[in-house]
Design an enzyme around this catalytic site. Structure first.
Site, PDB file in Angstrom:
ATOM      1  CD  GLN A  95      40.591  30.174  45.201  1.00 13.53           C
ATOM      2  OE1 GLN A  95      39.552  29.567  45.465  1.00 13.53           O
ATOM      3  NE2 GLN A  95      41.756  29.881  45.746  1.00 13.53           N
ATOM      4  CG  HIS A 101      45.136  34.721  47.506  1.00 13.10           C
ATOM      5  ND1 HIS A 101      44.935  33.570  46.764  1.00 13.10           N
ATOM      6  CD2 HIS A 101      44.371  35.677  46.924  1.00 13.10           C
ATOM      7  CE1 HIS A 101      44.099  33.830  45.772  1.00 13.10           C
ATOM      8  NE2 HIS A 101      43.730  35.100  45.854  1.00 13.10           N
TER       9      HIS A 101
HETATM   10  P1  5GP Z   1      41.923  36.054  43.507  1.00 12.40           P
HETATM   11  O1  5GP Z   1      41.149  36.574  42.310  1.00 12.40           O
HETATM   12  O2  5GP Z   1      42.368  34.627  43.302  1.00 12.40           O
HETATM   13  O3  5GP Z   1      41.242  36.275  44.814  1.00 12.40           O
HETATM   14  O4  5GP Z   1      43.204  36.975  43.586  1.00 12.40           O
HETATM   15  C1  5GP Z   1      44.371  36.740  42.870  1.00 12.40           C
HETATM   16  C2  5GP Z   1      45.197  38.021  42.968  1.00 12.40           C
HETATM   17  O5  5GP Z   1      46.535  37.696  42.684  1.00 12.40           O
HETATM   18  C3  5GP Z   1      44.766  39.106  41.991  1.00 12.40           C
HETATM   19  O6  5GP Z   1      44.472  40.287  42.716  1.00 12.40           O
HETATM   20  C4  5GP Z   1      45.987  39.263  41.079  1.00 12.40           C
HETATM   21  O7  5GP Z   1      46.208  40.606  40.724  1.00 12.40           O
HETATM   22  C5  5GP Z   1      47.104  38.732  41.936  1.00 12.40           C
HETATM   23  N1  5GP Z   1      48.196  38.099  41.208  1.00 12.40           N
HETATM   24  C6  5GP Z   1      48.086  37.145  40.252  1.00 12.40           C
HETATM   25  N2  5GP Z   1      49.312  36.739  39.852  1.00 12.40           N
HETATM   26  C7  5GP Z   1      50.203  37.453  40.598  1.00 12.40           C
HETATM   27  C8  5GP Z   1      51.642  37.465  40.637  1.00 12.40           C
HETATM   28  O8  5GP Z   1      52.351  36.750  39.913  1.00 12.40           O
HETATM   29  N3  5GP Z   1      52.214  38.300  41.547  1.00 12.40           N
HETATM   30  C9  5GP Z   1      51.469  39.109  42.371  1.00 12.40           C
HETATM   31  N4  5GP Z   1      52.134  39.900  43.236  1.00 12.40           N
HETATM   32  N5  5GP Z   1      50.111  39.121  42.349  1.00 12.40           N
HETATM   33  C10 5GP Z   1      49.493  38.305  41.470  1.00 12.40           C
END
Ligand code: 5GP
Ligand code: ZN
Length: 135
Positions: A95, A101
């Site tokens: 994360q 999300h």
């Molecule tokens: P996690 O690693 O927390 O499960 O996923 C975070 C996701 O958010 C990643 O796939 C990254 O590419 C996406 N992400 C991070 N910042 C932004 C943003 O400002 N806008 C969008 N649309 N995606 C984002």
């Protein structure tokens, strides 16, 4: 409940623009800026919950219903060959944004991505011990 320091709060509530695939009073579904594959999207609750543990039961139930709806629509429109739902909790689990999300990841034959793990090989005794730890 919004968090002023949270980028996904700002995106979910429209303060920062995004490529929005769906919106209702509880959720916004956006395209991921760093997609694993074409169409990689994120379901964001409009309220701030850091992770799965903080998610109210009612929101959790709605998330899965929305995931099914989006996966069905995206599979039809993108003509993908499969679909992964991914949800990371905690830094060790990958994360990076601490606003709950759910990743919606369309999969295509030969898309070159690998979402998985190295399977272990526990004994029946080890599995029994783990089961007894959990339940
Ligand atoms: P996690 O690693 O927390 O499960 O996923 C975070 C996701 O958010 C990643 O796939 C990254 O590419 C996406 N992400 C991070 N910042 C932004 C943003 O400002 N806008 C969008 N649309 N995606 C984002
Ligand atoms: Zn937030």
């Amino acid at each position: 409940m919004k968090n002023d320091n949270c980028i996904f709060c700002k995106i979910a509530n429209g303060e920062i623009p995004s490529k929005t695939l769906y919106e209702d009073e509880d959720f916004r579904v956006i395209l991921d800026l760093g997609p694993a594959t074409k169409g990689h999207a994120l379901i964001l609750p409009k309220d701030h919950f850091a992770n799965l543990y903080e998610l109210p039961d009612e929101t959790a139930a709605k998330v899965m219903q929305l995931a099914k709806k989006m996966a069905t629509q995206m599979t039809e429109k993108l003509v993908c060959d499969g679909f992964n739902l991914v949800q990371n909790n905690g830094e060790v689990a990958g994360q990076t944004v601490f606003h709950f999300h759910l990743h919606l990841i369309p999969r295509y034959e030969n898309d070159g991505q690998k979402i998985g793990w190295n399977p272990g090989s526990p004994s029946q005794d080890e599995l029994e011990e783990i089961k007894n730890t959990i339940v």
